[in-house]
Design a protein around this motif. Structure first.
Motif, PDB file in Angstrom:
ATOM      1  N   GLU A 205      39.709 -40.501 103.681  1.00 24.08           N
ATOM      2  CA  GLU A 205      38.475 -40.427 102.894  1.00 24.08           C
ATOM      3  C   GLU A 205      38.629 -41.221 101.595  1.00 24.08           C
ATOM      4  OE1 GLU A 205      35.339 -37.263 100.853  1.00 24.08           O
ATOM      5  OE2 GLU A 205      37.046 -36.513 102.010  1.00 24.08           O
ATOM      6  N   THR A 206      39.770 -41.100 100.949  1.00 29.17           N
ATOM      7  CA  THR A 206      40.030 -41.875  99.726  1.00 29.17           C
ATOM      8  C   THR A 206      39.976 -43.373 100.037  1.00 29.17           C
ATOM      9  OG1 THR A 206      41.419 -40.130  98.783  1.00 29.17           O
ATOM     10  CG2 THR A 206      41.707 -42.352  97.901  1.00 29.17           C
ATOM     11  N   LEU A 207      40.613 -43.769 101.118  1.00 25.92           N
ATOM     12  CA  LEU A 207      40.619 -45.177 101.522  1.00 25.92           C
ATOM     13  C   LEU A 207      39.203 -45.663 101.824  1.00 25.92           C
ATOM     14  CD1 LEU A 207      42.881 -47.396 102.329  1.00 25.92           C
ATOM     15  CD2 LEU A 207      42.170 -46.852 104.668  1.00 25.92           C
ATOM     16  N   ALA A 208      38.444 -44.851 102.556  1.00 26.70           N
ATOM     17  CA  ALA A 208      37.085 -45.240 102.944  1.00 26.70           C
ATOM     18  C   ALA A 208      36.181 -45.404 101.726  1.00 26.70           C
ATOM     19  CB  ALA A 208      36.502 -44.200 103.900  1.00 26.70           C
ATOM     20  N   ARG A 209      36.305 -44.492 100.772  1.00 27.62           N
ATOM     21  CA  ARG A 209      35.469 -44.600  99.565  1.00 27.62           C
ATOM     22  C   ARG A 209      35.828 -45.849  98.759  1.00 27.62           C
ATOM     23  NH1 ARG A 209      32.304 -40.290  98.345  1.00 27.62           N
ATOM     24  NH2 ARG A 209      32.582 -38.423  99.645  1.00 27.62           N
ATOM     25  N   ALA A 210      37.118 -46.158  98.703  1.00 28.18           N
ATOM     26  CA  ALA A 210      37.537 -47.360  97.969  1.00 28.18           C
ATOM     27  C   ALA A 210      37.032 -48.619  98.669  1.00 28.18           C
ATOM     28  CB  ALA A 210      39.062 -47.387  97.875  1.00 28.18           C
ATOM     29  N   ALA A 211      37.200 -48.691  99.983  1.00 32.71           N
ATOM     30  CA  ALA A 211      36.757 -49.866 100.736  1.00 32.71           C
ATOM     31  C   ALA A 211      35.246 -50.009 100.697  1.00 32.71           C
ATOM     32  CB  ALA A 211      37.239 -49.761 102.182  1.00 32.71           C
ATOM     33  N   SER A 212      34.539 -48.892 100.838  1.00 28.80           N
ATOM     34  CA  SER A 212      33.076 -48.928 100.842  1.00 28.80           C
ATOM     35  C   SER A 212      32.533 -49.523  99.548  1.00 28.80           C
ATOM     36  CB  SER A 212      32.536 -47.511 101.036  1.00 28.80           C
ATOM     37  OG  SER A 212      31.134 -47.482 100.979  1.00 28.80           O
ATOM     38  N   GLY A 213      33.093 -49.098  98.429  1.00 31.38           N
ATOM     39  CA  GLY A 213      32.632 -49.625  97.145  1.00 31.38           C
ATOM     40  C   GLY A 213      32.869 -51.113  97.017  1.00 31.38           C
ATOM     41  N   GLU A 214      34.032 -51.580  97.459  1.00 29.43           N
ATOM     42  CA  GLU A 214      34.341 -53.005  97.371  1.00 29.43           C
ATOM     43  C   GLU A 214      33.471 -53.835  98.314  1.00 29.43           C
ATOM     44  OE1 GLU A 214      36.289 -54.582  95.207  1.00 29.43           O
ATOM     45  OE2 GLU A 214      36.569 -52.599  94.294  1.00 29.43           O
ATOM     46  N   ILE A 215      33.224 -53.319  99.509  1.00 31.72           N
ATOM     47  CA  ILE A 215      32.402 -54.047 100.480  1.00 31.72           C
ATOM     48  C   ILE A 215      31.000 -54.258  99.932  1.00 31.72           C
ATOM     49  CG2 ILE A 215      31.278 -53.867 102.744  1.00 31.72           C
ATOM     50  CD1 ILE A 215      33.846 -52.360 103.678  1.00 31.72           C
ATOM     51  N   ARG A 216      30.402 -53.203  99.402  1.00 29.14           N
ATOM     52  CA  ARG A 216      29.022 -53.305  98.898  1.00 29.14           C
ATOM     53  C   ARG A 216      28.950 -54.161  97.635  1.00 29.14           C
ATOM     54  NH1 ARG A 216      28.546 -47.165 100.263  1.00 29.14           N
ATOM     55  NH2 ARG A 216      27.501 -47.237 102.297  1.00 29.14           N
ATOM     56  N   ALA A 217      29.960 -54.053  96.806  1.00 29.30           N
ATOM     57  CA  ALA A 217      29.959 -54.853  95.578  1.00 29.30           C
ATOM     58  C   ALA A 217      30.136 -56.336  95.885  1.00 29.30           C
ATOM     59  CB  ALA A 217      31.069 -54.367  94.645  1.00 29.30           C
ATOM     60  N   SER A 218      30.869 -56.643  96.945  1.00 21.36           N
ATOM     61  CA  SER A 218      31.162 -58.035  97.290  1.00 21.36           C
ATOM     62  C   SER A 218      30.070 -58.694  98.106  1.00 21.36           C
ATOM     63  CB  SER A 218      32.489 -58.111  98.058  1.00 21.36           C
ATOM     64  OG  SER A 218      33.543 -57.532  97.318  1.00 21.36           O
ATOM     65  N   ASP A 219      29.265 -57.894  98.810  1.00 19.88           N
ATOM     66  CA  ASP A 219      28.200 -58.439  99.661  1.00 19.88           C
ATOM     67  C   ASP A 219      27.047 -57.444  99.714  1.00 19.88           C
ATOM     68  OD1 ASP A 219      26.542 -59.579 101.526  1.00 19.88           O
ATOM     69  OD2 ASP A 219      27.878 -59.233 103.238  1.00 19.88           O
ATOM     70  N   PRO A 220      25.973 -57.689  98.954  1.00 22.88           N
ATOM     71  CA  PRO A 220      24.831 -56.761  98.933  1.00 22.88           C
ATOM     72  C   PRO A 220      24.192 -56.565 100.306  1.00 22.88           C
ATOM     73  CG  PRO A 220      24.709 -58.297  97.101  1.00 22.88           C
ATOM     74  CD  PRO A 220      25.799 -58.804  98.002  1.00 22.88           C
ATOM     75  N   GLU A 221      24.386 -57.525 101.237  1.00 20.55           N
ATOM     76  CA  GLU A 221      23.822 -57.389 102.585  1.00 20.55           C
ATOM     77  C   GLU A 221      24.700 -56.563 103.511  1.00 20.55           C
ATOM     78  OE1 GLU A 221      22.395 -60.900 104.624  1.00 20.55           O
ATOM     79  OE2 GLU A 221      22.508 -62.035 102.761  1.00 20.55           O
ATOM     80  N   ALA A 222      25.897 -56.269 103.091  1.00 16.60           N
ATOM     81  CA  ALA A 222      26.884 -55.676 103.987  1.00 16.60           C
ATOM     82  C   ALA A 222      26.540 -54.242 104.389  1.00 16.60           C
ATOM     83  CB  ALA A 222      28.258 -55.705 103.349  1.00 16.60           C
ATOM     84  N   LYS A 223      26.970 -53.881 105.589  1.00  9.40           N
ATOM     85  CA  LYS A 223      26.915 -52.521 106.092  1.00  9.40           C
ATOM     86  C   LYS A 223      28.348 -52.020 106.280  1.00  9.40           C
ATOM     87  CE  LYS A 223      22.412 -52.332 106.470  1.00  9.40           C
ATOM     88  NZ  LYS A 223      21.627 -51.463 105.535  1.00  9.40           N
ATOM     89  N   VAL A 224      28.582 -50.807 105.840  1.00  9.04           N
ATOM     90  CA  VAL A 224      29.901 -50.196 105.976  1.00  9.04           C
ATOM     91  C   VAL A 224      29.899 -49.332 107.229  1.00  9.04           C
ATOM     92  CG1 VAL A 224      31.647 -48.724 104.906  1.00  9.04           C
ATOM     93  CG2 VAL A 224      30.161 -50.169 103.475  1.00  9.04           C
ATOM     94  N   VAL A 225      30.853 -49.575 108.102  1.00  7.90           N
ATOM     95  CA  VAL A 225      30.919 -48.909 109.403  1.00  7.90           C
ATOM     96  C   VAL A 225      32.127 -47.973 109.423  1.00  7.90           C
ATOM     97  CG1 VAL A 225      31.010 -49.293 111.901  1.00  7.90           C
ATOM     98  CG2 VAL A 225      29.894 -50.983 110.415  1.00  7.90           C
ATOM     99  N   ASP A 226      31.978 -46.830 110.055  1.00  7.93           N
ATOM    100  CA  ASP A 226      33.089 -45.889 110.081  1.00  7.93           C
ATOM    101  C   ASP A 226      34.203 -46.355 111.012  1.00  7.93           C
ATOM    102  OD1 ASP A 226      32.532 -45.119 112.724  1.00  7.93           O
ATOM    103  OD2 ASP A 226      31.509 -43.272 112.149  1.00  7.93           O
ATOM    104  N   ALA A 227      35.218 -45.516 111.220  1.00  4.13           N
ATOM    105  CA  ALA A 227      36.436 -45.948 111.902  1.00  4.13           C
ATOM    106  C   ALA A 227      36.316 -46.078 113.415  1.00  4.13           C
ATOM    107  CB  ALA A 227      37.583 -44.988 111.569  1.00  4.13           C
ATOM    108  N   GLY A 228      35.231 -45.586 113.999  1.00  2.00           N
ATOM    109  CA  GLY A 228      35.081 -45.707 115.440  1.00  2.00           C
ATOM    110  C   GLY A 228      36.178 -44.974 116.191  1.00  2.00           C
TER     111      GLY A 228
END
Length: 501
Positions: A205-228
């Motif tokens: 969960e800590t990793l996902a929250r960190a990655a999610s924030g960076e993904i959205r900050a780096s690409d406003p069009e991006a979608k964050v997908v869970d681990a599948g």
């Protein structure tokens, strides 16, 4: 019982109780029906993907200028052999697993060249690339790898020792590949397996929250997908869900049906169940508890908007798809797109051996996954690898190893062509099952019957068996059986279905 196992089980119970509380307070799942059947599909059709509103962000259009929700996963080492087929199904999606420890073998010296080629080639053939961002195990983590998979010796991921360095790597990856049309990023892969994730649920969960924030900050069009999570994890989730409702018989039946092709193929890892006690033993096993914990964590991450997309993997018999989606829709926040990044047919039971039946199952599986609401469905593998771990091809490919198109590939091509720019319509009426693709006032449907069904065709309608797609016939009716047919209709699917009741 070991102290470690007691701790895991305690965490599972806490997580599941918390999950129930979240649903009750937030009300984020869709209203439940009074229907107690395992398959919640109705006798009529349901149009459009109820749990998702669109395909992948920034979808690449194919040669026709129209996107398709279908895609495939292939070995890039055989790209030349597969190129002609991939161009024929352009407009769809694929994914690639990128591992920090592989990209940056030496700290401070990342090498993106291999992934650059993959991203560029994907665009050239009209395919939208999605990325799985994994850590791996190396200088960036503590401990040594405990698992290695495949010819590339991929390892499990562990929690980075420096979260800031991890966030910088994610930022670099998203910034780089958003410019090449990549706008969907999954965080890790199948973390319910220890061979993919060495950390704890809390660490993920800590990793996902960190990655999610960076993904959205780096690409406003991006979608964050869970681990599948793995395909098998959902069998545990379905059974647990039904058991908690007091539906013991349904839970036992669902478990045995979902794992029809797994039981007995992995020793005692997955066994048939005959009593509630049998099922509880399976669910309380170390792997069972781990599956349930991570299934609930995926729901929580979607509910708290850490992730935007629910990713599923499915390799079981096609008949399990409706039950899977009934479970998913009760455990996924309403409006969250469900994408099937990995769809295939895993069969080591030996029950299905002929290519004709396997080809028909490709159609049935993809049809049901799309009809039930997945906005993306990626078939894996594109082609059999005779040099892989399993020479008996337990996962069926669309192509021969040299790129020659199988009957399954031709069926896949026909479905892609029908789905381009179309609205997906679920078909489940009058003994007929399948999917319709509506476009411009007309439709193409792929349908079959588990029994015997006489279908009324509208004037101008045509039917063709998937065994002879180039030989459609016109007539007032067509008779359906186990072999699917493609119906070419001069009216929308809903209009056609009204005549069947």
């Amino acid at each position: 019982m070991s102290r470690r196992l007691r701790t895991v089980r305690a965490r599972a119970a806490a997580a599941l109780v918390a999950g129930v509380a979240v649903v009750g307070l937030v009300g984020c799942t869709a209203p439940t029906s009074g229907d107690q059947s395992v398959d919640t599909g109705t006798a009529a059709t349901s149009t459009g993907p109820a749990w998702g509103t669109s395909g992948p962000s920034g979808s690449t259009t194919g040669a026709t200028g129209q996107a398709t929700p279908m895609g495939a996963k292939w070995d890039w080492g055989r790209f030349t052999e597969f190129g002609p087929f991939l161009k024929s199904v352009s407009g769809g999606t694929t994914y690639y697993e990128v591992v920090w420890c592989d990209v940056e073998k030496k700290q401070g010296s990342p090498d993106w060249s291999s992934l650059d080629r993959i991203a560029t080639r994907s665009r050239e053939i009209g395919t939208t690339l999605m990325l799985k961002l994994r850590v791996g195990r190396c200088w960036a983590t503590s401990g040594d790898a405990q698992y290695q998979r495949g010819s590339k010796a991929k390892t499990e991921s562990a929690m980075p020792t420096d979260l800031g360095a991890y966030k910088a790597w994610v930022q670099a990856a998203v910034t780089r590949y958003s410019k090449l049309g990549v706008h969907e990023y999954a965080i890790e892969n199948e973390i319910n397996s220890a061979s993919f994730w060495a950390g704890t649920p809390q660490q993920f969960e800590t990793l996902a929250r960190a990655a999610s924030g960076e993904i959205r900050a780096s690409d406003p069009e991006a979608k964050v997908v869970d681990a599948g999570l793995s395909s098998t994890s959902y069998g545990y989730g379905i059974a647990d869900w039904l058991l908690k409702q007091g539906r013991d018989a349904d839970a036992l039946s669902a478990w045995n049906a979902y794992f029809e092709r797994r039981i007995g193929t992995r020793g005692n890892q997955i066994v048939a169940v005959h009593t509630r006690a049998d099922l509880e033993t399976a669910l309380k096993s170390e792997q069972g508890v781990r599956n349930l914990v991570y299934l609930d964590l995926m729901r929580q991450l979607a509910a708290s908007k850490v992730t935007d997309v629910r990713q599923i993997h499915f390799y079981e018999k096609y008949s399990a798809v409706p039950t899977l989606f009934a479970y998913l829709k009760s455990h996924t926040p309403y409006g969250t797109p469900i994408q099937a990044w990995e769809v295939g047919s895993f069969d080591k039971s030996g029950a299905t051996t002929d290519d004709a039946t396997k080809s028909e199952e490709v159609l049935k599986t993809m049809s049901l996954v799309l009809a039930e609401g997945a906005t993306v469905a990626v078939w894996l593998p594109l082609a059999f690898d005779p040099g892989g771990r399993n020479g008996d091809e337990p996962r069926y490919g669309l192509l021969e190893p040299d790129g020659q198109v199988r009957q399954a590939g031709r069926i896949f091509q026909a479905m892609v062509e029908a789905s381009r720019g179309a609205k997906v319509v679920k078909i489940s009426v009058a003994g007929m099952t399948g999917v319709g693709f509506d476009r411009g006032g007309t439709a193409t449907a792929f349908v079959w019957s588990d029994g015997h069904a006489v279908v009324q065709l509208p004037d101008g309608g045509k039917a063709a068996s998937v065994e002879s797609l180039d030989k459609p016939t016109a007539g007032a009716t067509t008779t359906l059986g186990a072999t699917p047919q493609r119906l070419t209709l001069p009216v929308p699917t809903a209009t056609f279905l009204k005549e069947q009741r």
